[in-house]
Scaffold this active site. Structure first.
Site, PDB file in Angstrom:
ATOM      1  N   HIS A  90       0.848  -1.194   0.000  1.00 48.70           N
ATOM      2  CA  HIS A  90       0.000   0.000   0.000  1.00 48.70           C
ATOM      3  C   HIS A  90       0.882   1.242   0.000  1.00 48.70           C
ATOM      4  CE1 HIS A  90      -3.456   2.590   0.795  1.00 48.70           C
ATOM      5  NE2 HIS A  90      -2.652   3.249   1.605  1.00 48.70           N
ATOM      6  N   ASP A 169     -15.110   2.706   7.681  1.00 50.14           N
ATOM      7  CA  ASP A 169     -14.045   3.555   7.151  1.00 50.14           C
ATOM      8  C   ASP A 169     -14.518   4.327   5.932  1.00 50.14           C
ATOM      9  OD1 ASP A 169     -11.218   4.462   6.833  1.00 50.14           O
ATOM     10  OD2 ASP A 169     -11.476   3.401   4.934  1.00 50.14           O
ATOM     11  N   ARG A 176     -14.379  12.864   6.860  1.00 46.13           N
ATOM     12  CA  ARG A 176     -13.087  13.520   7.106  1.00 46.13           C
ATOM     13  C   ARG A 176     -12.701  14.414   5.940  1.00 46.13           C
ATOM     14  NH1 ARG A 176      -9.389   8.864   7.357  1.00 46.13           N
ATOM     15  NH2 ARG A 176      -7.748  10.447   7.525  1.00 46.13           N
ATOM     16  N   SER A 191      -7.543   4.184   9.129  1.00 47.51           N
ATOM     17  CA  SER A 191      -8.266   4.096   7.859  1.00 47.51           C
ATOM     18  C   SER A 191      -7.580   3.118   6.918  1.00 47.51           C
ATOM     19  CB  SER A 191      -8.362   5.483   7.219  1.00 47.51           C
ATOM     20  OG  SER A 191      -8.926   5.414   5.930  1.00 47.51           O
ATOM     21  N   LYS A 195      -8.749  -1.424   6.290  1.00 47.74           N
ATOM     22  CA  LYS A 195      -9.022  -2.069   5.004  1.00 47.74           C
ATOM     23  C   LYS A 195      -8.015  -3.169   4.708  1.00 47.74           C
ATOM     24  CE  LYS A 195      -9.087   1.806   2.577  1.00 47.74           C
ATOM     25  NZ  LYS A 195      -9.136   2.937   3.525  1.00 47.74           N
TER      26      LYS A 195
END
Length: 434
Positions: A90, A169, A176, A191, A195
């Site tokens: 990620h 989320d 947000r 967040s 996931k």
């Protein structure tokens, strides 16, 4: 006993108290179900921005978001008689950051399963799904069964996260985004990791960007985010490491959806910009180590074509035509260099903003993007530029966007005498659980 009503929870965090597990579970589940009002969650999010969270609170907040949906499980994934190890990567987002595209097929070409649940771009950072949707026929939405089958057959998948994966989320992030509470390390970490943990991967490598083109501009902030996410992953049983990489300069030579896919194909064909290749190989090595293959040289499958074969299989499995020509812009505009010398600076945020203004990005979730739009820069850091020669080429379907993109790039470039410069994607630090 902690009070379990929204106002009491807001007041507790406003006054600097730690929230109890029960309070966190109540507020996250309540907001997801609609029992807690948006203005109440907005107030709590701002209180968290100001007061922060302890490690225990961040872990519980992450777990509470995961608990609002399903958690995938790939422990039984097999190809023939062989069990497949899963590992994901990620990135926290940057300009020209197309690394996911060549990385997944490259790692999968060594017999590792790479499940990558990705998102769309918002603002100056590009979205992986937007880039892949520049390929004719390619689709992002897969069922869990389709995703699992593709991992077993092909080894790599890039798709959108399902609505039942950490739905809290999805809802909290949207809030947000419109309440000025994105740049909070506890909220960013929970967040991302809610996931990734719910995704069910056994191992995870994080590419945490720092610099002008990143969400977090300073090294210290990025390092704190990296440490927090590694701790969350480790606590959840996911083998997790993080690299902190430079994002003051955009990666590669392109920013824009189809343009970045074209650059990806260059990398998979054994070429491409050195910074993109170097970061791809560095992250691939980290992923292969976590998958139990520390002695593999990932560069070999870029040279011998196996990574490209893996890419073609991945694209085709999701309905795409890997042989189809990529879309090209109807209109281009060339920005020339104003002086002669060495390129010593190229501001990532300015380039990202220009690509966004040309139509490559969006201002609101769900808005359309131009697959063809973006920016090509013709010199990298440390290379020579000459006055009057092309420095940028701008691409768009709507030429009235050129003027604003030129304004965004007006102060993006530094040209001077030769000096030491930091290439985009340079690894500044590594963080693991030890």
């Amino acid at each position: 006993m902690s009070a379990l009503d929204a106002v009491s929870i807001i007041v507790a965090k406003r006054d600097g108290a730690e929230l109890s597990d029960a309070q966190i579970d109540h507020i996250v589940a309540g907001y997801t179900s609609g029992a807690v009002a948006e203005e109440q969650m907005s107030a709590l999010l701002m209180a968290i921005v100001w007061r922060g969270m302890s490690r225990r609170e961040i872990v519980r907040w992450t777990d509470a978001m995961i608990a609002t949906g399903t958690r995938l499980d790939f422990t039984g994934l097999r190809r023939g008689d062989a069990a497949l190890r899963t590992v994901d990567k990620h990135s926290t987002g940057g300009v020209g950051d197309k690394i996911t595209l060549p990385l997944g097929p490259l790692v999968a070409s060594y017999g590792v399963a790479v499940p990558q649940l990705s998102g769309r771009g918002l603002g100056h950072t590009g979205g992986t799904l937007d880039k892949l949707e520049a390929i004719s026929g390619w689709r992002a939405d897969l069922t869990v069964a389709q995703m699992t089958r593709q991992l077993a057959d092909v080894g790599a998948v890039v798709c959108a996260a399902g609505a039942d994966l950490a739905p809290a989320d999805r809802k909290i992030y949207a809030l947000r985004d419109v309440t000025g509470t994105v740049e909070s390390i506890p909220l960013l970490a929970s967040s991302i990791m809610s996931k990734k943990i719910a995704e069910g991967t056994a191992a995870l490598v994080l590419d945490v960007k720092t610099g002008s083109g990143a969400f977090l501009k300073t090294f210290d902030e990025s390092a704190e985010l990296a440490r927090t996410m590694v701790e969350l992953g480790t606590d959840a049983g996911v083998a997790t490491t993080a690299l902190i990489t430079d994002m003051n300069t955009p990666l590669g030579r392109t920013a824009g959806n189809a343009l970045e896919v074209a650059e990806t194909l260059e990398v998979l064909d054994g070429g491409g910009p050195a910074d993109v290749v170097d970061l791809t190989l560095t992250l691939a090595h980290e992923m292969l180590c976590l998958a139990g293959l520390p002695d593999v040289d990932p560069a070999s499958n870029l040279r011998n074509g196996r990574a490209m074969d893996s890419w073609r299989s991945m694209v085709a499995a999701q309905g795409g035509d890997p042989a189809a020509p990529l879309p090209t812009a109807r209109h281009t505009d060339v920005v020339v260099a104003e002086s002669t010398g060495i390129l010593t600076g190229l501001d990532a945020m300015a380039v990202g903003r220009a690509a966004w203004l040309l139509g490559a990005g969006r201002t609101t979730p769900g808005a359309p993007v131009q697959a063809e739009a973006g920016v090509i820069w013709h010199a990298g850091l440390g290379e020579s530029v000459r006055a009057g020669r092309p420095l940028f080429t701008l691409h768009t379907q709507t030429p009235d966007r050129f003027d604003s993109a030129r304004v965004a790039l007006a102060d993006a470039v530094e040209v001077g005498e030769p000096r030491q410069v930091t290439a985009a994607g340079t690894v500044l630090a590594r963080v693991d659980s030890t």
